[in-house]
Design a protein around this motif. Structure first.
Motif, PDB file in Angstrom:
ATOM      1  N   SER A 260       0.819  -1.208   0.000  1.00  0.00           N
ATOM      2  CA  SER A 260       0.000   0.000   0.000  1.00  0.00           C
ATOM      3  C   SER A 260       0.856   1.262   0.000  1.00  0.00           C
ATOM      4  CB  SER A 260      -0.927  -0.004   1.210  1.00  0.00           C
ATOM      5  OG  SER A 260      -0.182  -0.099   2.423  1.00  0.00           O
ATOM      6  N   VAL A 308      -2.860   3.823   3.931  1.00  0.00           N
ATOM      7  CA  VAL A 308      -1.924   2.720   4.170  1.00  0.00           C
ATOM      8  C   VAL A 308      -2.166   2.110   5.546  1.00  0.00           C
ATOM      9  CG1 VAL A 308       0.509   2.148   4.503  1.00  0.00           C
ATOM     10  CG2 VAL A 308      -0.182   3.625   2.604  1.00  0.00           C
ATOM     11  N   LEU A 311      -5.527   0.142   5.514  1.00  0.00           N
ATOM     12  CA  LEU A 311      -5.429  -1.140   4.813  1.00  0.00           C
ATOM     13  C   LEU A 311      -4.639  -2.162   5.630  1.00  0.00           C
ATOM     14  CD1 LEU A 311      -4.801   0.039   1.129  1.00  0.00           C
ATOM     15  CD2 LEU A 311      -6.894  -0.940   2.093  1.00  0.00           C
ATOM     16  N   THR A 312      -3.579  -1.707   6.269  1.00  0.00           N
ATOM     17  CA  THR A 312      -2.785  -2.616   7.096  1.00  0.00           C
ATOM     18  C   THR A 312      -3.602  -3.152   8.271  1.00  0.00           C
ATOM     19  OG1 THR A 312      -0.793  -1.370   6.510  1.00  0.00           O
ATOM     20  CG2 THR A 312      -0.666  -2.837   8.413  1.00  0.00           C
TER      21      THR A 312
END
Length: 466
Positions: A260, A308, A311-312
């Motif tokens: 990402s 990011v 999404l993580t």
């Protein structure tokens, strides 16, 4: 107890499969509640340092011509920022204490939920997260004492580690890398020892939740410490068995973060170029234009960073929820295996020595006690009237009873009647044979309670119908 952490973890998985609602749902709600409370407190109460520098920056910005400011003006701005920071520090400290209390209550409730799931109790659900609130005093008292004890152990252990480290550095012979390697090993050993020492108190939350007699918190902590004697390494091995799942979760997070981030750099590359260009041409562009473009570029980078991060977090969330529930139920199962099936608190005498067996009793249904059959006691049947039935003396030695017919006297006499007028009876009492009876027994005068006593005419059993 024959402990087997593999069997314990299998039991935990089986219990999680029967849980309704699912354990990951309750864990998600638990994290949402903690996150919402913590975020609300942080938003409402800013940090003292941030407030101090913020107030100072506002004062400096309001006076752009800093050259014209007097020393007294700087002192006034500094004192004003310090005053605001002091008020903020008080509010922040109070909010932090409240947040710690709420987290302790919720954590105890989550531990209790794991215990209910392992015991397969039907009440296990979202409401179990609030089990700590009715036991507010015991929960907060135990949490504070355990925290103080853990801190004292930490000061002792890390103090010894620091002393040895200083001594090692002083006595080192110049081989620097070996010295620092020894320092690192000592630090890791101190961390491990501190972790193992804190395991002494890992049963306290469950003891508090299982307590029904309002036992003092100090006694609960003592029971937990005594129960963990010889079991600390077992609990450490149980936690260590989840290391593979934690590594897998970390690997997923790293992969998603790298991918990402690469995509975010491609998208926000223009913003980075804009910032570099603004830095080179800042003197040639109006101030307002520079600030607008810089803010836009920073916003783009911030959005990319949030994407990011999101999404993580989302990529590892399913595994995190399952693993967190799994560990919670397995740790509750460890307590259950140590203490036995469905323990219940019993009162402890003030002078009695504290021991795990003195505090808990097995409440499983005991084996049914078989009582001897109750023999009904019946009243003896009324004896027949002397008129209707003959008197039957019995020697008591197994001989057949001798039936002697009753003969009523011709003329009723008083109690002073001659003994010879009474009917002669045969009483076989000889120990050898029934024929050798004592003559004295045959000629014995009947007493006032015997059935052969003649009575006044018209009264008593001697009167018969003509």
């Amino acid at each position: 107890m024959l402990y087997d952490h593999t069997r314990l973890k299998q039991n935990a998985k089986a219990a999680m499969a029967h849980a309704n609602p699912k354990t990951w749902v309750v864990t998600l709600l638990f994290l949402i509640i903690l996150g919402t409370v913590g975020g609300t407190v942080k938003v409402m109460v800013p940090t003292p340092f941030g407030e101090f520098f913020g107030q100072l920056a506002e004062a400096v910005t309001a006076n752009r011509s800093l050259d014209t400011l007097l020393p007294s003006d700087y002192e006034e701005m500094f004192l004003g920022a310090m005053g605001i920071a002091g008020v903020t520090a008080v509010l922040s400290t109070g909010a932090s204490v409240i947040l710690v209390i709420l987290r302790s209550l919720m954590n105890y409730g989550y531990y209790g939920y794991g215990l209910e799931v392992y015991r397969r109790e039907t009440r296990a659900g979202v409401g179990s997260l609030f089990r700590g609130f009715p036991k507010f005093r015991a929960v907060i008292g135990s949490a504070v004492l355990v925290g103080v004890f853990s801190l004292m152990w930490g000061l002792l252990i890390y103090g010894i580690d620091a002393s040895i480290t200083v001594l090692l550095l002083v006595l080192s012979d110049g081989t620097r890398w070996l010295t620092w390697l020894g320092v690192a090993i000592l630090f890791l050993a101190a961390v491990l020892v501190h972790a193992l020492v804190t395991y002494r108190y890992c049963l306290v939350p469950y003891l508090v939740l299982d307590d029904r007699q309002k036992t003092p918190v100090t006694q609960l902590i003592t029971v937990g410490v005594q129960t963990m004697k010889g079991n600390i390494f077992k609990r450490f091995v149980l936690d260590l068995s989840f290391l593979g799942w934690e590594l897998l979760r970390g690997l997923i997070a790293v992969l998603v973060a790298v991918l990402s981030s690469a995509v975010a750099l491609l998208v926000t590359g223009s913003s980075i170029i804009t910032l570099i260009d603004l830095n080179e041409r800042a003197s040639q562009i109006p101030y307002e234009t520079v600030m607008a473009q810089a803010v836009a570029a920073f916003l783009a980078l911030a959005v990319a960073f949030l994407v990011v991060f999101g999404l993580t977090a989302l990529a590892q969330l399913p595994l995190k929820l399952w693993l967190m529930s799994y560990k919670n139920v397995a740790r509750a199962g460890f307590y259950q295996e140590l203490m036995g099936e469905k323990t219940e608190r019993v009162p402890v005498a003030a002078a009695a020595p504290i021991s795990a067996s003195a505090h808990f009793v097995n409440t499983q249904p005991a084996a049914p006690v078989t009582l001897p059959p109750v023999v009904p006691v019946t009243a003896p049947e009324p004896t027949a009237s002397p008129v209707d039935a003959p008197y039957t003396p019995f020697s008591g030695h197994g001989e057949e009873p001798v039936h002697v017919p009753f003969e009523a006297p011709a003329e009723p006499e008083t109690s002073g009647a001659d003994v010879s007028s009474a009917p002669e009876t045969v009483v076989p009492t000889a120990p050898e044979t029934a024929d050798q009876a004592s003559p004295a027994l045959a000629e014995e005068e009947p007493t006032a309670s015997g059935p052969f006593l003649p009575t006044e005419e018209g009264e008593g059993p001697g009167k018969t119908d003509e």
